[in-house]
Design an enzyme around this catalytic site. Sequence first.
Site, short mmCIF file in Angstrom:
data_model
loop_
_atom_site.label_atom_id
_atom_site.label_comp_id
_atom_site.label_asym_id
_atom_site.label_seq_id
_atom_site.Cartn_x
_atom_site.Cartn_y
_atom_site.Cartn_z
N ASN A 10 -4.23 -1.02 -4.25
CA ASN A 10 -3.68 0.10 -4.89
C ASN A 10 -3.67 -0.29 -6.62
O ASN A 10 -2.78 -0.89 -6.78
CB ASN A 10 -2.45 0.66 -4.67
CG ASN A 10 -1.52 1.79 -5.36
OD1 ASN A 10 -2.13 2.41 -6.21
ND2 ASN A 10 -0.40 1.88 -5.32
N TRP A 11 -4.79 0.30 -7.24
CA TRP A 11 -4.71 -0.18 -8.62
C TRP A 11 -3.82 0.49 -9.56
O TRP A 11 -3.79 0.22 -10.70
CB TRP A 11 -6.39 0.34 -9.02
CG TRP A 11 -7.24 -1.03 -8.50
CD1 TRP A 11 -7.02 -1.87 -7.60
CD2 TRP A 11 -8.60 -0.85 -8.84
NE1 TRP A 11 -8.10 -2.60 -7.52
CE2 TRP A 11 -9.11 -1.94 -7.95
CE3 TRP A 11 -9.52 -0.15 -9.51
CZ2 TRP A 11 -10.42 -2.47 -8.14
CZ3 TRP A 11 -10.77 -0.32 -9.68
CH2 TRP A 11 -11.43 -1.52 -8.90
N LYS A 12 -3.08 1.34 -9.08
CA LYS A 12 -2.38 2.16 -9.83
C LYS A 12 -3.09 2.63 -11.10
O LYS A 12 -4.18 3.18 -11.22
CB LYS A 12 -1.26 1.30 -10.30
CG LYS A 12 -0.46 0.83 -8.99
CD LYS A 12 0.88 0.32 -9.29
CE LYS A 12 1.11 -0.12 -7.84
NZ LYS A 12 2.79 -0.68 -7.96
N HIS A 96 3.64 7.59 -2.61
CA HIS A 96 4.06 6.24 -3.22
C HIS A 96 5.44 6.36 -4.08
O HIS A 96 5.73 7.36 -4.45
CB HIS A 96 2.97 5.81 -4.15
CG HIS A 96 3.16 4.55 -4.72
ND1 HIS A 96 3.81 3.94 -5.58
CD2 HIS A 96 2.68 3.21 -4.03
CE1 HIS A 96 3.92 2.70 -5.68
NE2 HIS A 96 3.16 2.09 -4.68
N GLU A 98 6.34 5.28 -6.65
CA GLU A 98 6.23 5.41 -8.20
C GLU A 98 6.19 7.05 -8.39
O GLU A 98 6.35 7.50 -9.32
CB GLU A 98 5.08 4.59 -8.86
CG GLU A 98 5.57 3.27 -9.06
CD GLU A 98 4.44 2.32 -8.93
OE1 GLU A 98 3.05 2.51 -9.03
OE2 GLU A 98 4.85 1.00 -8.69
N GLU A 168 6.98 0.22 2.18
CA GLU A 168 7.21 -0.48 0.77
C GLU A 168 8.66 -0.52 0.20
O GLU A 168 8.94 0.43 -0.53
CB GLU A 168 6.12 0.19 -0.36
CG GLU A 168 4.84 0.13 -0.12
CD GLU A 168 3.71 0.02 -1.14
OE1 GLU A 168 2.84 -0.74 -1.16
OE2 GLU A 168 3.73 0.84 -1.93
N GLY A 174 6.27 -4.78 -7.72
CA GLY A 174 5.92 -5.08 -8.94
C GLY A 174 6.94 -6.36 -9.38
O GLY A 174 7.14 -6.54 -10.60
N SER A 214 4.71 -6.75 -3.62
CA SER A 214 4.15 -7.99 -4.08
C SER A 214 3.72 -8.99 -3.17
O SER A 214 3.85 -10.29 -2.87
CB SER A 214 5.62 -8.89 -4.42
OG SER A 214 6.23 -8.22 -5.67
N GLY A 235 -0.77 -4.12 -4.84
CA GLY A 235 -0.74 -3.48 -6.19
C GLY A 235 -1.37 -4.42 -7.33
O GLY A 235 -2.50 -4.77 -7.21
N GLY A 236 -0.57 -5.11 -7.89
CA GLY A 236 -0.77 -6.28 -8.85
C GLY A 236 -1.86 -7.18 -8.54
O GLY A 236 -2.79 -7.24 -9.34
P1 PGA Z 1 2.82 -4.64 -5.78
O1 PGA Z 1 2.73 -3.13 -5.56
O2 PGA Z 1 1.66 -5.34 -5.07
O3 PGA Z 1 2.28 -4.63 -7.44
O4 PGA Z 1 4.25 -5.07 -5.69
C1 PGA Z 1 2.52 -2.57 -4.39
C2 PGA Z 1 2.63 -0.91 -4.40
O5 PGA Z 1 3.11 -0.53 -5.17
O6 PGA Z 1 1.55 -0.50 -3.63
#
Ligand code: PGA
Length: 250
Positions: A10-12, A96, A98, A168, A174, A214, A235-236
Amino acid sequence: MQRKKLMAANWKMYKTPDETRGFFTIFLPLVRDHDRDEIVVCPPYVDLATALESVRGSNIAVGAQNVHWGKEGAFTGEISPTMLLAVGCTHVIIGHSERRQYFGETDDTVNLKLKAVLETSLTPIVCVGEVLEEREAGLTEDVLRRQCTRAFYKISAKKATKLVIAYEPVWAIGTGKTATPQIASEAHRLIRSEAAKTFGQEFADRLRILYGGSVKPENAKALMSEDELDGALVGGASLDPKSFAAIVKY
Ligand code: PGA
């Protein structure tokens, strides 16, 4: 039950089309013969065309990070499931945290989106998870139950065959704090039992539940070794091709 794992990026809101091309130039050779797991990369909308062109003929699928529930209409800024299919996407993330936290996504809109996506051949990845205050107040189970029940509302097992869930925990996203494999497994079991209540045990046994929050090359193996964890939503650490490849190949 043996379930093929799904390793999802997930590149956001990161990367331009040029950066997307650059990512795949390094990533593709690293995972060329990897068929143990399914791999999907979900970039921002504007990078979809470049991503799809880059992965053509490979074992990598491309997904979107959000979707609207309508087919078309006067909904400025939105994208429909049909549009995602038309460009060649196969997966889409729904709900998600966010989106829930910053953009007014609710359990009801998650349900509308899931229903619409299940009318197509797209694979929905529905995100659920508790925030820190809910975990500390002992409300994790209630929250996960509510998010699942409402996401699954008026959906049949027959329609839901492609459903994928991502657990999640918001406190792990993050933040560098990962759920321990045990904490994640416990939540996954709860989600699976909710799915069993709605869709039946057989469906629940086949349902893939990913863990997100994470995930890094250093902790991927411990997490992915848990029977309950059927993949990861990263994500990250998915922004760097070497790091995402290391996670995929945990
Ligand atoms: P993260 O994000 O790996 O940066 O914690 C995961 C996500 O939000 O899908």
